[in-house]
Every structure is written in structure tokens, then in C-alpha cells.
Design a protein around this motif. Structure first.
Motif, PDB file in Angstrom:
ATOM      1  N   VAL A  35       0.976  -0.865  -0.006  1.00  0.00           N
ATOM      2  CA  VAL A  35       0.046  -0.144   0.128  1.00  0.00           C
ATOM      3  C   VAL A  35       1.022   1.251   0.147  1.00  0.00           C
ATOM      4  N   ALA A  36       1.876   1.315   0.844  1.00  0.00           N
ATOM      5  CA  ALA A  36       2.831   2.322   0.852  1.00  0.00           C
ATOM      6  C   ALA A  36       3.621   2.427  -0.380  1.00  0.00           C
ATOM      7  N   GLU A  42       8.303   6.464  -5.009  1.00  0.00           N
ATOM      8  CA  GLU A  42       9.814   6.877  -5.071  1.00  0.00           C
ATOM      9  C   GLU A  42      10.209   6.462  -3.392  1.00  0.00           C
ATOM     10  N   LEU A  43       9.812   5.918  -2.636  1.00  0.00           N
ATOM     11  CA  LEU A  43      10.134   5.457  -1.372  1.00  0.00           C
ATOM     12  C   LEU A  43      10.137   3.890  -1.367  1.00  0.00           C
ATOM     13  N   GLN A  44      10.134   3.349  -2.487  1.00  0.00           N
ATOM     14  CA  GLN A  44      10.085   1.573  -2.769  1.00  0.00           C
ATOM     15  C   GLN A  44      11.406   1.026  -2.000  1.00  0.00           C
ATOM     16  N   GLY A  45      12.550   1.949  -2.143  1.00  0.00           N
ATOM     17  CA  GLY A  45      13.556   0.926  -1.665  1.00  0.00           C
ATOM     18  C   GLY A  45      13.611   1.009  -0.185  1.00  0.00           C
ATOM     19  N   ARG A  46      13.332   2.233   0.425  1.00  0.00           N
ATOM     20  CA  ARG A  46      13.237   2.282   1.859  1.00  0.00           C
ATOM     21  C   ARG A  46      12.396   1.458   2.496  1.00  0.00           C
ATOM     22  N   LEU A  47      11.212   1.468   1.672  1.00  0.00           N
ATOM     23  CA  LEU A  47       9.972   0.676   2.313  1.00  0.00           C
ATOM     24  C   LEU A  47      10.436  -0.826   2.300  1.00  0.00           C
TER      25      LEU A  47
END
Length: 72
Positions: A35-36, A42-47
Motif C-alpha cells: 500500500v505504501a 519513490e520510497l520503494q527502496g526504503r520501504l
């Protein structure tokens, strides 16, 4: 003989119950990560990094339950 059979059955039930928690934890974490990522790609790597850490911690609970099943 009946007592050892009953203990073996209880060990299997105990292991089954100990895997429910980590399974739910990993499922909820994966859902939150998906969901995030859909909301902010753009936050895929950190998530994904946070998801892997959370999944590893949840899986550790399953391993502890597995070990305790054989100890008892």
C-alpha cells in the motif's frame, strides 16, 4: 505409550499455533509495504528494506516457537 502419543500431538499443535503469529505479522507487513509503495513509489527502496527487517523479526518468533516445541 498413550502419554507419549498425547505429548507428540500437543507438540504439533503447539508448533501450529506458534506459526500463526509470524504468518499474520508477515502478511500485515507485506500489505502495508504494498500500500505504501502504491501511494509513494519513490520510497520503494526504503520501504522494502524496512519490510525485510520486519519480516525477519517476525520469522524469528516462529523459529523460537519451533525450538520450544522440541525442548518441551
Amino acid at each position: 505409550m498413550e502419554i507419549t502419543l498425547a505429548l507428540a500431538a500437543l507438540k504439533l499443535v503447539g508448533y501450529g499455533l506458534s506459526t500463526i503469529g509470524p504468518g499474520l505479522g508477515i502478511g500485515i507487513a507485506c500489505y502495508g509495504c504494498c500500500v505504501a509503495t502504491a501511494r509513494q513509489p519513490e520510497l520503494q527502496g526504503r520501504l522494502f528494506t524496512n519490510f525485510i527487517i520486519g519480516a525477519a523479526l517476525a520469522e524469528a518468533l516462529g523459529l523460537i516457537g519451533f525450538v520450544l516445541t522440541f525442548i518441551v
